[in-house]
Design a protein around this motif. Structure first.
Motif, PDB file in Angstrom:
ATOM      1  N   ILE A 131     -16.630  45.105 -19.103  1.00 23.68           N
ATOM      2  CA  ILE A 131     -15.852  46.332 -18.959  1.00 23.68           C
ATOM      3  C   ILE A 131     -16.134  47.255 -20.139  1.00 23.68           C
ATOM      4  CG2 ILE A 131     -13.497  47.265 -18.797  1.00 23.68           C
ATOM      5  CD1 ILE A 131     -14.320  45.537 -16.409  1.00 23.68           C
ATOM      6  N   GLU A 132     -16.209  46.653 -21.342  1.00 27.22           N
ATOM      7  CA  GLU A 132     -16.445  47.480 -22.523  1.00 27.22           C
ATOM      8  C   GLU A 132     -17.832  48.113 -22.471  1.00 27.22           C
ATOM      9  OE1 GLU A 132     -15.805  45.619 -26.347  1.00 27.22           O
ATOM     10  OE2 GLU A 132     -16.737  47.333 -27.328  1.00 27.22           O
ATOM     11  N   ALA A 133     -18.832  47.305 -22.093  1.00 27.69           N
ATOM     12  CA  ALA A 133     -20.192  47.837 -22.015  1.00 27.69           C
ATOM     13  C   ALA A 133     -20.270  48.967 -20.986  1.00 27.69           C
ATOM     14  CB  ALA A 133     -21.175  46.724 -21.666  1.00 27.69           C
ATOM     15  N   ALA A 134     -19.646  48.737 -19.832  1.00 25.73           N
ATOM     16  CA  ALA A 134     -19.718  49.734 -18.759  1.00 25.73           C
ATOM     17  C   ALA A 134     -18.994  51.014 -19.161  1.00 25.73           C
ATOM     18  CB  ALA A 134     -19.125  49.163 -17.475  1.00 25.73           C
ATOM     19  N   THR A 135     -17.823  50.869 -19.782  1.00 28.50           N
ATOM     20  CA  THR A 135     -17.083  52.049 -20.217  1.00 28.50           C
ATOM     21  C   THR A 135     -17.862  52.782 -21.297  1.00 28.50           C
ATOM     22  OG1 THR A 135     -15.101  50.727 -19.879  1.00 28.50           O
ATOM     23  CG2 THR A 135     -14.806  52.833 -20.968  1.00 28.50           C
ATOM     24  N   GLY A 136     -18.407  52.015 -22.246  1.00 33.17           N
ATOM     25  CA  GLY A 136     -19.163  52.617 -23.335  1.00 33.17           C
ATOM     26  C   GLY A 136     -20.387  53.370 -22.843  1.00 33.17           C
ATOM     27  N   MET A 137     -20.946  52.928 -21.714  1.00 33.60           N
ATOM     28  CA  MET A 137     -22.114  53.614 -21.151  1.00 33.60           C
ATOM     29  C   MET A 137     -21.737  54.912 -20.468  1.00 33.60           C
ATOM     30  SD  MET A 137     -24.609  51.062 -19.238  1.00 33.60           S
ATOM     31  CE  MET A 137     -23.666  49.628 -19.086  1.00 33.60           C
ATOM     32  N   GLY A 138     -20.438  55.095 -20.215  1.00 36.53           N
ATOM     33  CA  GLY A 138     -20.010  56.329 -19.581  1.00 36.53           C
ATOM     34  C   GLY A 138     -19.750  56.193 -18.091  1.00 36.53           C
ATOM     35  N   MET A 139     -19.233  55.033 -17.671  1.00 38.81           N
ATOM     36  CA  MET A 139     -18.806  54.929 -16.272  1.00 38.81           C
ATOM     37  C   MET A 139     -17.389  55.471 -16.172  1.00 38.81           C
ATOM     38  SD  MET A 139     -19.982  51.453 -14.441  1.00 38.81           S
ATOM     39  CE  MET A 139     -21.700  50.969 -14.310  1.00 38.81           C
ATOM     40  N   SER A 140     -17.114  56.191 -15.101  1.00 35.26           N
ATOM     41  CA  SER A 140     -15.746  56.654 -14.884  1.00 35.26           C
ATOM     42  C   SER A 140     -14.938  55.485 -14.343  1.00 35.26           C
ATOM     43  CB  SER A 140     -15.743  57.809 -13.894  1.00 35.26           C
ATOM     44  OG  SER A 140     -16.121  57.323 -12.632  1.00 35.26           O
ATOM     45  N   ARG A 141     -13.626  55.679 -14.265  1.00 34.32           N
ATOM     46  CA  ARG A 141     -12.746  54.623 -13.775  1.00 34.32           C
ATOM     47  C   ARG A 141     -13.168  54.107 -12.397  1.00 34.32           C
ATOM     48  NH1 ARG A 141      -7.726  52.933 -15.249  1.00 34.32           N
ATOM     49  NH2 ARG A 141      -6.976  53.997 -17.078  1.00 34.32           N
ATOM     50  N   MET A 142     -13.515  55.024 -11.519  1.00 34.12           N
ATOM     51  CA  MET A 142     -13.883  54.634 -10.149  1.00 34.12           C
ATOM     52  C   MET A 142     -15.244  53.945 -10.118  1.00 34.12           C
ATOM     53  SD  MET A 142     -11.581  55.133  -7.911  1.00 34.12           S
ATOM     54  CE  MET A 142     -10.060  55.112  -8.845  1.00 34.12           C
ATOM     55  N   GLN A 143     -16.173  54.444 -10.922  1.00 38.80           N
ATOM     56  CA  GLN A 143     -17.488  53.799 -10.989  1.00 38.80           C
ATOM     57  C   GLN A 143     -17.348  52.380 -11.523  1.00 38.80           C
ATOM     58  OE1 GLN A 143     -19.254  56.802 -13.417  1.00 38.80           O
ATOM     59  NE2 GLN A 143     -20.226  57.842 -11.689  1.00 38.80           N
ATOM     60  N   LEU A 144     -16.493  52.240 -12.529  1.00 37.78           N
ATOM     61  CA  LEU A 144     -16.234  50.923 -13.096  1.00 37.78           C
ATOM     62  C   LEU A 144     -15.652  50.001 -12.033  1.00 37.78           C
ATOM     63  CD1 LEU A 144     -16.193  49.384 -15.821  1.00 37.78           C
ATOM     64  CD2 LEU A 144     -13.843  50.150 -16.102  1.00 37.78           C
ATOM     65  N   LEU A 145     -14.734  50.541 -11.257  1.00 36.78           N
ATOM     66  CA  LEU A 145     -14.079  49.742 -10.220  1.00 36.78           C
ATOM     67  C   LEU A 145     -15.078  49.273  -9.165  1.00 36.78           C
ATOM     68  CD1 LEU A 145     -11.458  48.623  -9.014  1.00 36.78           C
ATOM     69  CD2 LEU A 145     -11.099  50.822  -7.908  1.00 36.78           C
ATOM     70  N   PHE A 146     -15.858  50.213  -8.631  1.00 33.97           N
ATOM     71  CA  PHE A 146     -16.705  49.866  -7.492  1.00 33.97           C
ATOM     72  C   PHE A 146     -18.035  49.228  -7.879  1.00 33.97           C
ATOM     73  CE2 PHE A 146     -13.813  52.911  -5.473  1.00 33.97           C
ATOM     74  CZ  PHE A 146     -13.381  52.094  -4.444  1.00 33.97           C
ATOM     75  N   GLN A 147     -18.561  49.570  -9.067  1.00 33.57           N
ATOM     76  CA  GLN A 147     -19.871  49.029  -9.417  1.00 33.57           C
ATOM     77  C   GLN A 147     -19.780  47.768 -10.253  1.00 33.57           C
ATOM     78  OE1 GLN A 147     -22.646  51.980 -10.819  1.00 33.57           O
ATOM     79  NE2 GLN A 147     -21.718  53.549  -9.557  1.00 33.57           N
ATOM     80  N   VAL A 148     -18.662  47.573 -10.929  1.00 37.01           N
ATOM     81  CA  VAL A 148     -18.554  46.391 -11.788  1.00 37.01           C
ATOM     82  C   VAL A 148     -17.425  45.462 -11.343  1.00 37.01           C
ATOM     83  CG1 VAL A 148     -18.283  45.560 -14.139  1.00 37.01           C
ATOM     84  CG2 VAL A 148     -19.508  47.690 -13.723  1.00 37.01           C
ATOM     85  N   ARG A 149     -16.212  45.980 -11.276  1.00 39.76           N
ATOM     86  CA  ARG A 149     -15.079  45.103 -11.001  1.00 39.76           C
ATOM     87  C   ARG A 149     -15.156  44.466  -9.612  1.00 39.76           C
ATOM     88  NH1 ARG A 149     -10.830  45.405 -14.752  1.00 39.76           N
ATOM     89  NH2 ARG A 149     -10.728  47.325 -15.969  1.00 39.76           N
ATOM     90  N   VAL A 150     -15.397  45.277  -8.578  1.00 40.39           N
ATOM     91  CA  VAL A 150     -15.408  44.721  -7.216  1.00 40.39           C
ATOM     92  C   VAL A 150     -16.511  43.673  -7.022  1.00 40.39           C
ATOM     93  CG1 VAL A 150     -15.744  45.257  -4.778  1.00 40.39           C
ATOM     94  CG2 VAL A 150     -14.190  46.652  -6.146  1.00 40.39           C
ATOM     95  N   PRO A 151     -17.783  43.995  -7.353  1.00 36.46           N
ATOM     96  CA  PRO A 151     -18.801  42.973  -7.121  1.00 36.46           C
ATOM     97  C   PRO A 151     -18.596  41.706  -7.949  1.00 36.46           C
ATOM     98  CG  PRO A 151     -19.788  44.994  -8.012  1.00 36.46           C
ATOM     99  CD  PRO A 151     -18.360  45.284  -7.778  1.00 36.46           C
ATOM    100  N   LEU A 152     -17.910  41.813  -9.077  1.00 37.98           N
ATOM    101  CA  LEU A 152     -17.722  40.628  -9.912  1.00 37.98           C
ATOM    102  C   LEU A 152     -16.454  39.858  -9.571  1.00 37.98           C
ATOM    103  CD1 LEU A 152     -18.951  41.830 -13.414  1.00 37.98           C
ATOM    104  CD2 LEU A 152     -20.097  40.353 -11.778  1.00 37.98           C
ATOM    105  N   SER A 153     -15.703  40.309  -8.576  1.00 38.24           N
ATOM    106  CA  SER A 153     -14.505  39.536  -8.245  1.00 38.24           C
ATOM    107  C   SER A 153     -14.454  39.184  -6.765  1.00 38.24           C
ATOM    108  CB  SER A 153     -13.246  40.290  -8.685  1.00 38.24           C
ATOM    109  OG  SER A 153     -13.297  41.624  -8.261  1.00 38.24           O
ATOM    110  N   THR A 154     -15.643  39.015  -6.150  1.00 42.50           N
ATOM    111  CA  THR A 154     -15.677  38.682  -4.721  1.00 42.50           C
ATOM    112  C   THR A 154     -14.868  37.420  -4.406  1.00 42.50           C
ATOM    113  OG1 THR A 154     -17.794  37.663  -5.191  1.00 42.50           O
ATOM    114  CG2 THR A 154     -17.847  39.763  -4.045  1.00 42.50           C
ATOM    115  N   LYS A 155     -14.872  36.471  -5.339  1.00 37.50           N
ATOM    116  CA  LYS A 155     -14.160  35.222  -5.091  1.00 37.50           C
ATOM    117  C   LYS A 155     -12.668  35.479  -4.851  1.00 37.50           C
ATOM    118  CE  LYS A 155     -14.328  30.558  -6.864  1.00 37.50           C
ATOM    119  NZ  LYS A 155     -15.416  29.838  -6.259  1.00 37.50           N
TER     120      LYS A 155
END
Lengths: 208, 256
Positions: free
Chosen positions: A109-133
Motif C-alpha cells: 500500500i505504501e509503495a503504491a501510494t508513494g508512486m502516485g496511485m489514487s484511492r480508487m486505483q489503489l483499490l482496484f489495482q492493488v487491494r482487490v487483486p490481492l484479496s481474492t481469497k
C-alpha cells in the motif's frame, strides 16, 4: 423415493429451478450493492465501522421475523424474499470484503501510494487483486446461506425448494421432505464447489 | 540564484497535539543533482522527514518547496508522480510480472504500449538485469537483491527528478549491499537526479552522500560534505557517531 422422482419429475425440477433463479437474482443484486457499499466503506474507517455494526444488528434478526416485518411493505412473494436475503447477505459480504481489502501487506500500500496511485486505483489495482481469497470466501458464505434461507422464503409464497419441504411436512409426505432436503443440500454443496473452482482458476494467474 | 530542488522552511511534525516534535523546526535546501544521505538512529525523524516530501505525511508546521513550488498547494497524487520512491520492503506487487510492476506508473499515465515496453527493457538493463530473462517472472521468483533492483527500476520509470530512498538496502546481505551501493552511485552519476537516501548505517551514509545530513531527536545536527563532517563534527552527537565508527575500525584492525 426414486420412484417418486420418476413419477413426478416436474414436482422436483420446478422448485429447484425457482430456487436457482432466486439464488441468482439475490446474489447479483447482493454483489452490486455490496460492491458499492464496500467502495463507500473504504473511504473512511468510521463509515465502515458504522455500516458493519448496522448490518450485524439486522443480521441478528431471525429471518422469519424479517420476512414478516416486510410483508406490509412489499407484500407476499418473491420481492420480499429477495429484499430480505439481499440485506442479510450484506453483512456476510461486507465483513469479508472490508477485512480482506484492509489486510493487504502495508508495504505494498505504501509503495503504491508513494508512486502516485489514487484511492480508487489503489483499490482496484492493488487491494482487490490481492484479496481474492477473502472476496471469494465472502461470496461462498453468502451463496450457501442464501440457499438455506431461501427455503424459509417458501412460507411467504416465494416458491423454491422450501415449498417442497413445507408441502411434505403438511401432508406427511416423506418423499417430498427427503427430496426437498436432498436437493437444497446438494445445491449448497455444488454451488460452494463451483465457487472454489472459480477461485482456484483466478489464483492460478498469480503464482505466489 | 539557481532554483533549489528541495527546500524546508521551519518544518515541524508532531503526531499528536501534545506530543514531542518528531521533526523539529528543520530548515534546509538541497540543490539539483545532489546525493543526500540522511543518517540517524531509529526515532531520529529521518523517515518522517523523507515522507513529508512526497506527502505521505503532512507537516504540522512550515512549508516544503520542490523546485520553488509549495507542495501543500499541489494535489498529493501529482506530487508523488514526479518523485521516485523506494522502500526497504520493496513492496513489489506479487500479482504482477516484473514488467507489469515496472510499468505501473507509465500505465497510470496512459503511455502508449510500445513506449512502455521500450522503457521497461531500458530500465531492466539500467539496473543490470537481462530483460529477456526477467520481464515475465513474478517477484517471488527473485532474490532480495534482485527485487530491490526492480524496486529501483519501478521508481525510475517515468524519469522523476527526485528520488526518495528509505533504507532501500536495509534488508539485504552485506555483499549484495555493496554491489547495489556501487550501482546506485553509478546510476546517480549518469542521471543528474536529486537523491535522498535514508540510512542508519554510517558507512553507507558517508560512502554514498555528496552531503550527509545527520539527524538526532528531530533536529538536523549537521548537514555537510563527508570530509567537513569528519574534520569538524558540529556537536557531541556527531562526535560520538564518528567515535563509534572509528572504534569499529580498530576492532577490525585488531583482528588482522
Amino acid at each position: 423415493m426414486i420412484e417418486y422422482a420418476l413419477k413426478h419429475p416436474d414436482k422436483l425440477w420446478k422448485p429447484l429451478l425457482q430456487h436457482l433463479e432466486l439464488l441468482l437474482v439475490v446474489m447479483i443484486v447482493s454483489l452490486i450493492l455490496a460492491a458499492l457499499l464496500t467502495i463507500t466503506a473504504m473511504t473512511s474507517k468510521p463509515i465502515s465501522n458504522t455500516m458493519l455494526h448496522l448490518f450485524s444488528i439486522i443480521y441478528s434478526i431471525p429471518s422469519l421475523a424479517l420476512f414478516a416485518l416486510l410483508i406490509p411493505i412489499t407484500g407476499l412473494g418473491k420481492i420480499t424474499a429477495i429484499v430480505v436475503l439481499v440485506i442479510y447477505n450484506q453483512y456476510l459480504l461486507l465483513r469479508n470484503f472490508i477485512a480482506g481489502l484492509n489486510d493487504v501487506d502495508p508495504s505494498m500500500i505504501e509503495a503504491a501510494t508513494g508512486m502516485g496511485m489514487s484511492r480508487m486505483q489503489l483499490l482496484f489495482q492493488v487491494r482487490v487483486p490481492l484479496s481474492t481469497k477473502a472476496l471469494f470466501s465472502g461470496l461462498r458464505l453468502a451463496s450457501v446461506s442464501t440457499i438455506g434461507m431461501a427455503t424459509i422464503a417458501a412460507l411467504i409464497n416465494a416458491g423454491g425448494l422450501g415449498s417442497l419441504l413445507f408441502d411434505g411436512l403438511r401432508t406427511m409426505n416423506v418423499n417430498k421432505i427427503l427430496w426437498g432436503s436432498l436437493l437444497s443440500a446438494s445445491l449448497a454443496i455444488v454451488t460452494n464447489g463451483i465457487l472454489i473452482q472459480m477461485e482456484k482458476r483466478i489464483q492460478n494467474h498469480n503464482p505466489s | 540564484m539557481s532554483l533549489k530542488a528541495i527546500e524546508f522552511n521551519q518544518v515541524c511534525k508532531q503526531y499528536s497535539q501534545s506530543g514531542d516534535f518528531v521533526v523539529d523546526h528543520v530548515n534546509l535546501s538541497i540543490n539539483e543533482g545532489e546525493f543526500i544521505t540522511i543518517l540517524g538512529s531509529s526515532g531520529s525523524g529521518k523517515t518522517t522527514l523523507l515522507k513529508m516530501i512526497n506527502r505521505l505525511y503532512e507537516p504540522s508546521e512550515g512549508t516544503i518547496n520542490l523546485f520553488g513550488e509549495d507542495i501543500a498547494t499541489i494535489d498529493p497524487v501529482k506530487v508523488r508522480r514526479k518523485i521516485g520512491y523506494v522502500i526497504q520492503q520493496v513492496g513489489l506487487f506479487p500479482h504482477m510480472t516484473i514488467a507489469q510492476n515496472i510499468a505501473t506508473v507509465p500505465k497510470l499515465l496512459k503511455w502508449p504500449q510500445p513506449k512502455i515496453k521500450e522503457r521497461v527493457d531500458e530500465l531492466l538493463n539500467l539496473v543490470g538485469l537481462d530483460p529477456k530473462e526477467f520481464k515475465n517472472r513474478y517477484p517471488s521468483q527473485l532474490s532480495g537483491g534482485q527485487q530491490q533492483r526492480i524496486g529501483l527500476a519501478r521508481a525510475l520509470a517515468i524519469d522523476p527528478k527526485i528520488m526518495l530512498l528509505d533504507e532501500p538496502f536495509g534488508a539485504i546481505d552485506a555483499i549484495t549491499r555493496l554491489h547495489l551501493q556501487d550501482e546506485l552511485m553509478r546510476l546517480h552519476g549518469g542521471l543528474k537526479k536529486t537523491f535522498l537516501f535514508v540510512t542508519h548505517d554510517i558507512n553507507e551514509a558517508f560512502k554514498l552522500g555528496t552531503r550527509v545530513m545527520i539527524m538526532n531527536n528531530g533536529k538536523v545536527s549537521q548537514f555537510d560534505t563527508p570530509q567537513s563532517i569528519v574534520k569538524n563534527p558540529a556537536d557531541s552527537f556527531v562526535s560520538s557517531l564518528m567515535r563509534s565508527s572509528r572504534e569499529q575500525e580498530r576492532f577490525w584492525e585488531g583482528l588482522d
